[in-house]
Motif scaffolding. Structure first.
Motif, PDB file in Angstrom:
ATOM      1  N   TRP A 117     -41.456  46.504   5.996  1.00  0.00           N
ATOM      2  CA  TRP A 117     -42.452  47.030   6.919  1.00  0.00           C
ATOM      3  C   TRP A 117     -43.242  45.885   7.539  1.00  0.00           C
ATOM      4  O   TRP A 117     -43.740  44.999   6.845  1.00  0.00           O
ATOM      5  N   LYS A 122     -46.111  47.683  13.369  1.00  0.00           N
ATOM      6  CA  LYS A 122     -45.855  49.054  12.913  1.00  0.00           C
ATOM      7  C   LYS A 122     -44.371  49.397  13.093  1.00  0.00           C
ATOM      8  O   LYS A 122     -44.001  50.458  13.612  1.00  0.00           O
ATOM      9  N   TRP A 124     -40.292  49.024  11.144  1.00  0.00           N
ATOM     10  CA  TRP A 124     -39.441  48.687  10.016  1.00  0.00           C
ATOM     11  C   TRP A 124     -38.372  47.698  10.478  1.00  0.00           C
ATOM     12  O   TRP A 124     -37.732  47.906  11.507  1.00  0.00           O
ATOM     13  N   GLY A 368     -42.896  47.449   1.389  1.00  0.00           N
ATOM     14  CA  GLY A 368     -43.825  48.199   2.204  1.00  0.00           C
ATOM     15  C   GLY A 368     -45.115  47.461   2.470  1.00  0.00           C
ATOM     16  O   GLY A 368     -45.157  46.224   2.537  1.00  0.00           O
ATOM     17  N   GLU A 369     -46.192  48.204   2.616  1.00  0.00           N
ATOM     18  CA  GLU A 369     -47.508  47.604   2.867  1.00  0.00           C
ATOM     19  C   GLU A 369     -47.921  46.696   1.714  1.00  0.00           C
ATOM     20  O   GLU A 369     -47.540  46.931   0.560  1.00  0.00           O
ATOM     21  N   ASN A 397     -41.519  56.123   6.770  1.00  0.00           N
ATOM     22  CA  ASN A 397     -40.235  56.171   6.080  1.00  0.00           C
ATOM     23  C   ASN A 397     -40.133  57.525   5.389  1.00  0.00           C
ATOM     24  O   ASN A 397     -40.872  57.804   4.443  1.00  0.00           O
ATOM     25  N   TYR A 438     -48.326  55.779  12.909  1.00  0.00           N
ATOM     26  CA  TYR A 438     -48.390  55.653  11.458  1.00  0.00           C
ATOM     27  C   TYR A 438     -48.498  57.027  10.815  1.00  0.00           C
ATOM     28  O   TYR A 438     -49.363  57.830  11.178  1.00  0.00           O
TER      29      TYR A 438
END
Length: 511
Positions: A117, A122, A124, A368-369, A397, A438
């Motif tokens: 990510w 923003k 992938w 991810g984040e 996702n 998001y």
């Protein structure tokens, strides 16, 4: 159509990982009601189909009634049998691919090496590698649908000498070699699950001898063998509302079995009736010498149920067929040796021990984040997805047929469609159109979900029925099946807890 950047990377608004029923249903939704054309799919197999592309062994088919084993968008009423064989399911998938012009939307024979990510953009970043050329590239997307099925990767049995000393072919049911001729050969089948039962029923009368090595008995129940006639197929085709009505009836009939997976008087009552019926079926169809060993000593519905497709009879009545629970400990050039010292001839060995579910979605590295990896996030018994779809720290996702989405009694296609409907309910159309950038789930909502799932499973047969099931992880936790009824899943996919969902905000990455 994917955009190609100067650095060689690609961009699509939507990426779908997997071309089984999950990927197909998502693609159809994008094509129709979501009105999105900029999407692409990747799969490591050679064609659309997922489980039904990987599994081609003789006798392969679904254990769900045929008219319920199809997508709501495209019901099918002209199946040749009450329970659809693999080739018809595969053909159904290919026809839908052609109908919705999806063939050119997928790239096959590719491995997803990782998904990361990018909080600033923003997006992938998906790392892809061709299995044929070795070429690697990055494919970026705003929305990621992870449609990774579970019944694809073989769980290969490990026995001394199997892959070194044995001179004949060894093949797993999920990697069937159609060049192997088992006619008039000594065939050994290792396993006692659905794949083993189906393949034995299909080939037993063509072999010289067939020896099945089972570890534990299974509850094998009779199934109706209704064959739709021409008039029935005509009515379903000419009058679609009749097919939709019958599909609804079939759903509620199947769903009526849900209580047997739970403790309580109703579940006990249903299990006793079903167990009695299964026991009587064993005595009716199979030889007396197998009556005791075929009946499990654990509760009915503790494991996935198996429907008899000709295994109890005529397969077990074949004088050239033998079932034994003696464990194979060694394989030599043309025979297998058991723990009790018995020897059985073997020209061909079929591994029917099921699928490798150990890695699950973590076979693909997700970051991810905050740099959190999915594997680390799921450590310590936290494997799941909120409403089977969303995981904190992994926004945009959507896991289709993700953890805790399988059922022991109903169709996986219904679970897939519920997941897609949940995506729609949380606003995925706005994400696709760019109205927001998001969508995620709050950590506290995920924690409540984990607690509720585990509490419900604690009252269920899969964990309290006295057996070891592939539904359960090594730590005894069930991250595979849905803990409530599929009617509940249908309702929850439509009436969501909006406070659990985060829209339009997320990690603000510092420079």
């Amino acid at each position: 159509m994917s955009t190609v950047f100067a650095d060689g990377s690609l961009f699509s608004n939507v990426l779908i990982l997997g071309t089984g029923f999950s990927g197909l249903a998502t693609s159809i939704k994008l094509r129709t009601s979501w009105k999105e054309a900029d999407f692409h799919l990747y799969d490591r197999d050679h064609s659309w189909g997922g489980t039904w592309a990987a599994n081609t062994y003789p006798g392969c088919g679904s254990d769900i009634p045929a008219i319920w084993y199809c997508l709501t968008s495209d019901p099918k009423g002209d199946w040749s049998k009450a329970f659809p064989p693999r080739d018809e399911i595969y053909d159904y998938i290919q026809k839908l691919v052609a109908k919705y012009e999806l063939r050119h939307m997928a790239t096959f024979r590719t491995e997803i090496e990782g998904c990361k990510w990018n909080a600033d953009e923003k997006l992938w970043y998906v790392n892809v590698r061709s299995l044929e050329t070795g070429k690697k590239w990055v494919h970026k997307c705003r929305v990621l649908f992870t449609c990774k099925g579970g019944l694809v990767e073989p769980n290969r049995v490990q026995i001394e000498g199997l892959y070194t000393d044995f001179k004949g072919p060894v093949m797993h049911t999920a990697r069937w070699d159609h060049s192997v001729d088992y006619t008039n050969k000594n065939v050994v089948v290792i396993g006692n699950g659905c794949s083993a039962i189906q393949v034995i029923a299909a080939i037993h009368d063509q072999t010289k001898t067939l020896t099945q090595f089972a570890r534990t008995p299974q509850w094998i129940t009779p199934r109706p063998e209704f064959v739709p006639g021409r008039i029935t197929r005509f009515i379903f085709t000419r009058f679609p509302f009749v097919l939709h009505l019958l599909r609804t009836i079939v759903f509620f009939v199947i769903e009526a079995a849900y209580p047997m997976f739970k403790k309580g008087w109703l579940g006990t009552f249903i299990r006793r009736i079903r167990a009695h019926h299964a026991t009587q079926n064993i005595r009716k169809k199979s030889p007396e010498k197998y009556w005791k060993v075929l009946k499990p000593d654990y509760e009915f519905a503790c494991k996935r149920l198996i429907f008899d497709c000709g295994y109890l009879g005529p397969a077990l009545n074949n004088p050239n067929m033998e079932l034994t629970f003696d464990r194979v400990v060694k394989v030599e050039s043309n025979k297998v040796i058991t723990k009790d010292g018995n020897s059985y001839p073997a020209d061909i060995i079929i591994d029917a021990t099921g699928f490798d579910l150990s890695g699950g979605f973590t076979n693909i590295p997700f970051i991810g984040e905050h740099g959190v990896s999915l594997e680390d996030f799921w450590a310590n018994g936290r494997v799941s997805a909120y409403e089977t779809v969303l995981v904190p720290n992994f926004p945009n996702n959507f896991l289709i047929f993700g953890p805790n989405s399988a059922t022991g009694h109903n169709s996986v296609l219904f679970a897939i469609e519920n997941a897609i409907k949940f995506c729609e309910s949380v606003g995925v159309k706005k994400l696709i159109s760019g109205e927001t950038d998001y969508i995620g789930v709050r950590a506290e909502a995920y924690d409540r979900w984990i607690h509720d799932v585990d509490s419900s499973h604690a009252q269920g047969l899969l964990q309290q029925g006295g057996c070891q099931s592939w539904y359960l992880a090594d730590n005894g936790r069930n991250a595979t099946t849905y803990p409530w009824s599929q009617l509940t899943a249908w309702l929850r996919a439509r009436w969501i807890d909006k406070n659990a969902i985060v829209i339009g905000n997320g990690e603000k990455k510092t420079k």
